[in-house]
Design an enzyme around this catalytic site. Sequence first.
Site, PDB file in Angstrom:
ATOM      1  N   MET A  30       0.935  -1.111  -0.019  1.00 38.38           N
ATOM      2  CA  MET A  30      -0.115  -0.356   0.484  1.00 38.38           C
ATOM      3  C   MET A  30       0.428   1.284   0.231  1.00 38.38           C
ATOM      4  O   MET A  30       0.224   2.148   0.548  1.00 38.38           O
ATOM      5  CB  MET A  30      -0.670  -0.104   1.218  1.00 38.38           C
ATOM      6  CG  MET A  30      -1.894  -1.077   1.218  1.00 38.38           C
ATOM      7  SD  MET A  30      -3.030  -0.925   1.601  1.00 38.38           S
ATOM      8  CE  MET A  30      -2.398  -0.463   3.915  1.00 38.38           C
ATOM      9  N   GLY A  31       2.010   0.887  -0.144  1.00 39.51           N
ATOM     10  CA  GLY A  31       3.112   2.647  -0.342  1.00 39.51           C
ATOM     11  C   GLY A  31       3.376   2.804   0.821  1.00 39.51           C
ATOM     12  O   GLY A  31       3.535   1.646   1.863  1.00 39.51           O
ATOM     13  N   GLY A  36      11.233  -3.033   4.939  1.00 42.08           N
ATOM     14  CA  GLY A  36       9.816  -4.075   5.367  1.00 42.08           C
ATOM     15  C   GLY A  36       9.958  -4.106   4.027  1.00 42.08           C
ATOM     16  O   GLY A  36       9.419  -5.769   3.415  1.00 42.08           O
ATOM     17  N   HIS A  37       9.315  -3.446   3.268  1.00 41.37           N
ATOM     18  CA  HIS A  37       8.489  -3.602   1.940  1.00 41.37           C
ATOM     19  C   HIS A  37       9.810  -4.211   1.028  1.00 41.37           C
ATOM     20  O   HIS A  37       9.446  -5.007   0.214  1.00 41.37           O
ATOM     21  CB  HIS A  37       8.329  -2.604   1.437  1.00 41.37           C
ATOM     22  CG  HIS A  37       6.512  -1.868   2.551  1.00 41.37           C
ATOM     23  ND1 HIS A  37       7.312  -1.048   2.819  1.00 41.37           N
ATOM     24  CD2 HIS A  37       5.434  -2.784   2.672  1.00 41.37           C
ATOM     25  CE1 HIS A  37       5.227  -0.746   3.483  1.00 41.37           C
ATOM     26  NE2 HIS A  37       5.199  -1.564   3.165  1.00 41.37           N
ATOM     27  N   GLY A 147       4.452 -10.742   3.584  1.00 42.52           N
ATOM     28  CA  GLY A 147       5.080 -10.101   4.831  1.00 42.52           C
ATOM     29  C   GLY A 147       4.397 -11.232   5.874  1.00 42.52           C
ATOM     30  O   GLY A 147       3.075 -10.914   6.285  1.00 42.52           O
ATOM     31  N   LYS A 149       4.582 -10.089   8.835  1.00 43.29           N
ATOM     32  CA  LYS A 149       4.465  -9.260   9.779  1.00 43.29           C
ATOM     33  C   LYS A 149       2.487  -9.061   9.960  1.00 43.29           C
ATOM     34  O   LYS A 149       2.309  -9.232  10.907  1.00 43.29           O
ATOM     35  CB  LYS A 149       4.834  -7.512   9.633  1.00 43.29           C
ATOM     36  CG  LYS A 149       3.645  -6.728   9.799  1.00 43.29           C
ATOM     37  CD  LYS A 149       5.024  -6.270  11.052  1.00 43.29           C
ATOM     38  CE  LYS A 149       4.017  -4.859  12.025  1.00 43.29           C
ATOM     39  NZ  LYS A 149       2.963  -4.181  10.970  1.00 43.29           N
ATOM     40  N   ASP A 150       1.948  -9.104   8.813  1.00 49.54           N
ATOM     41  CA  ASP A 150       0.584  -9.547   8.848  1.00 49.54           C
ATOM     42  C   ASP A 150       0.388 -10.843   8.224  1.00 49.54           C
ATOM     43  O   ASP A 150      -0.076 -11.537   7.538  1.00 49.54           O
ATOM     44  CB  ASP A 150       0.257  -8.990   7.321  1.00 49.54           C
ATOM     45  CG  ASP A 150       0.273  -7.229   7.621  1.00 49.54           C
ATOM     46  OD1 ASP A 150       0.018  -6.558   7.597  1.00 49.54           O
ATOM     47  OD2 ASP A 150       1.303  -7.164   6.733  1.00 49.54           O
ATOM     48  N   GLN A 153      -2.899 -12.377   6.768  1.00 51.40           N
ATOM     49  CA  GLN A 153      -3.254 -11.846   5.852  1.00 51.40           C
ATOM     50  C   GLN A 153      -2.782 -13.048   4.535  1.00 51.40           C
ATOM     51  O   GLN A 153      -2.802 -13.592   3.962  1.00 51.40           O
ATOM     52  CB  GLN A 153      -2.162 -10.483   5.819  1.00 51.40           C
ATOM     53  CG  GLN A 153      -2.375 -10.535   4.160  1.00 51.40           C
ATOM     54  CD  GLN A 153      -2.127  -8.473   4.330  1.00 51.40           C
ATOM     55  OE1 GLN A 153      -2.778  -8.622   4.262  1.00 51.40           O
ATOM     56  NE2 GLN A 153      -0.167  -8.731   3.803  1.00 51.40           N
ATOM     57  N   ARG A 187       2.588   2.514   9.364  1.00 46.58           N
ATOM     58  CA  ARG A 187       1.992   3.105  10.366  1.00 46.58           C
ATOM     59  C   ARG A 187       2.541   3.725  11.720  1.00 46.58           C
ATOM     60  O   ARG A 187       1.995   4.581  12.715  1.00 46.58           O
ATOM     61  CB  ARG A 187       0.571   2.406  11.068  1.00 46.58           C
ATOM     62  CG  ARG A 187      -0.991   2.122   9.947  1.00 46.58           C
ATOM     63  CD  ARG A 187      -2.000   1.299  10.652  1.00 46.58           C
ATOM     64  NE  ARG A 187      -2.857   1.308   9.465  1.00 46.58           N
ATOM     65  CZ  ARG A 187      -3.510   0.591   8.479  1.00 46.58           C
ATOM     66  NH1 ARG A 187      -2.475  -1.009   8.677  1.00 46.58           N
ATOM     67  NH2 ARG A 187      -4.296   0.382   8.057  1.00 46.58           N
TER      68      ARG A 187
HETATM   69  P1  AMP Z   1       1.589  -2.717   3.721  1.00 45.13           P
HETATM   70  O1  AMP Z   1       2.394  -2.111   2.180  1.00 45.13           O
HETATM   71  O2  AMP Z   1       1.495  -2.352   5.038  1.00 45.13           O
HETATM   72  O3  AMP Z   1       0.344  -3.638   3.485  1.00 45.13           O
HETATM   73  O4  AMP Z   1       2.424  -4.540   3.482  1.00 45.13           O
HETATM   74  C1  AMP Z   1       2.571  -4.677   2.741  1.00 45.13           C
HETATM   75  C2  AMP Z   1       3.733  -6.064   2.539  1.00 45.13           C
HETATM   76  O5  AMP Z   1       4.656  -5.594   3.120  1.00 45.13           O
HETATM   77  C3  AMP Z   1       2.746  -7.072   3.897  1.00 45.13           C
HETATM   78  O6  AMP Z   1       2.979  -8.448   2.529  1.00 45.13           O
HETATM   79  C4  AMP Z   1       3.106  -7.041   4.763  1.00 45.13           C
HETATM   80  O7  AMP Z   1       3.664  -7.897   5.082  1.00 45.13           O
HETATM   81  C5  AMP Z   1       4.422  -6.583   4.206  1.00 45.13           C
HETATM   82  N1  AMP Z   1       5.715  -5.721   5.568  1.00 45.13           N
HETATM   83  C6  AMP Z   1       4.731  -4.776   5.874  1.00 45.13           C
HETATM   84  N2  AMP Z   1       6.047  -4.377   7.178  1.00 45.13           N
HETATM   85  C7  AMP Z   1       6.416  -5.135   6.434  1.00 45.13           C
HETATM   86  C8  AMP Z   1       8.222  -5.460   8.136  1.00 45.13           C
HETATM   87  N3  AMP Z   1       8.556  -4.874   8.632  1.00 45.13           N
HETATM   88  N4  AMP Z   1       8.564  -6.469   7.302  1.00 45.13           N
HETATM   89  C9  AMP Z   1       8.595  -7.076   6.606  1.00 45.13           C
HETATM   90  N5  AMP Z   1       7.599  -6.962   5.387  1.00 45.13           N
HETATM   91  C10 AMP Z   1       6.348  -6.499   5.733  1.00 45.13           C
END
Ligand code: AMP
Length: 279
Positions: A30-31, A36-37, A147, A149-150, A153, A187
């Site tokens: 989601m940008g 992590g991304h 990730g 992390k979720d 999901q 966040r």
């Molecule tokens: P989001 O943009 O938050 O929807 O995350 C996009 C992807 O990045 C999802 O697969 C998340 O699980 C992963 N992600 C978010 N935070 C982390 C992190 N700290 N370490 C590894 N992957 C992450």
Amino acid sequence: MQVARTPADLRAVIAGWQRQGQSVGLVPTMGALHEGHLSLVTLAKQKADRAVATIFVNPAQFGPNEDFQRYPRQEDADLALLESAGCDLAYLPGVEVMYPKDFATSITVAGVSQGLCGDCRPGHFAGVATVVTKLLLQALPDLAVFGEKDYQQLQVIKRLVADLDIPVRILGAPTLREADGLAKSSRNAYLTPEERRLAPLLFRQLSQAAQRIHDGAGATETCRDVIRALLAAGFDKADYVEVRDAATLAAIEHAKGPARILAALWLGRTRLIDNLPID
Ligand code: AMP
């Protein structure tokens, strides 16, 4: 790095690579990108010849009182970060591209979507499942990286890909953390300095609890202690702290096989989630 904004442009680039025998790894996001991304992009590049990242703040996975409007958006910075990570193609579809006005389909995944975040955020996983299905079918990648992390999901996506026979390999990637243990998250930008100081307690409490449960402690009492400690330290509200089977997410009291401790708590207006393995 190339940029596509429509399914046709996305597919044209990817099909060209696949015709040349190159494999493609997809990284949906989601940008508001952080390391992590970018670690998911790096993993995609290790496992496939080409990495494609998607940036789409998906309205369907936000509840009516959630942070869709204030979710951070930083397209130029994100594109520069993706390029620096070796991403080959960024896909940024608009809302009208993903959900034209007569859009009427929703994908629900029973079982793993229930409980945990599924109970606290009604409709959230249907929104995730629907958009991820669309992204996978638009891109038709060889693999896709999500990730841990979720964690819930990730299990929802593994289930839907298996159930719908979508020909893609789903890879889970470990959670990248700040030096003090806080899981990196878009966040985290919402946290005040005082909240940011408290936030790593979540990881510390989960680490201790995972060890206790590994050593034979019961899940119910251990999770209750975690909630009590975090609320006493200044967290505002606990959505849940629970121990689940690592694959099915079924509730368990004693970890006999691979298990996971998962948590969601509020610090002020920010909802933090985290999880750790118990093995
Ligand atoms: P989001 O943009 O938050 O929807 O995350 C996009 C992807 O990045 C999802 O697969 C998340 O699980 C992963 N992600 C978010 N935070 C982390 C992190 N700290 N370490 C590894 N992957 C992450």
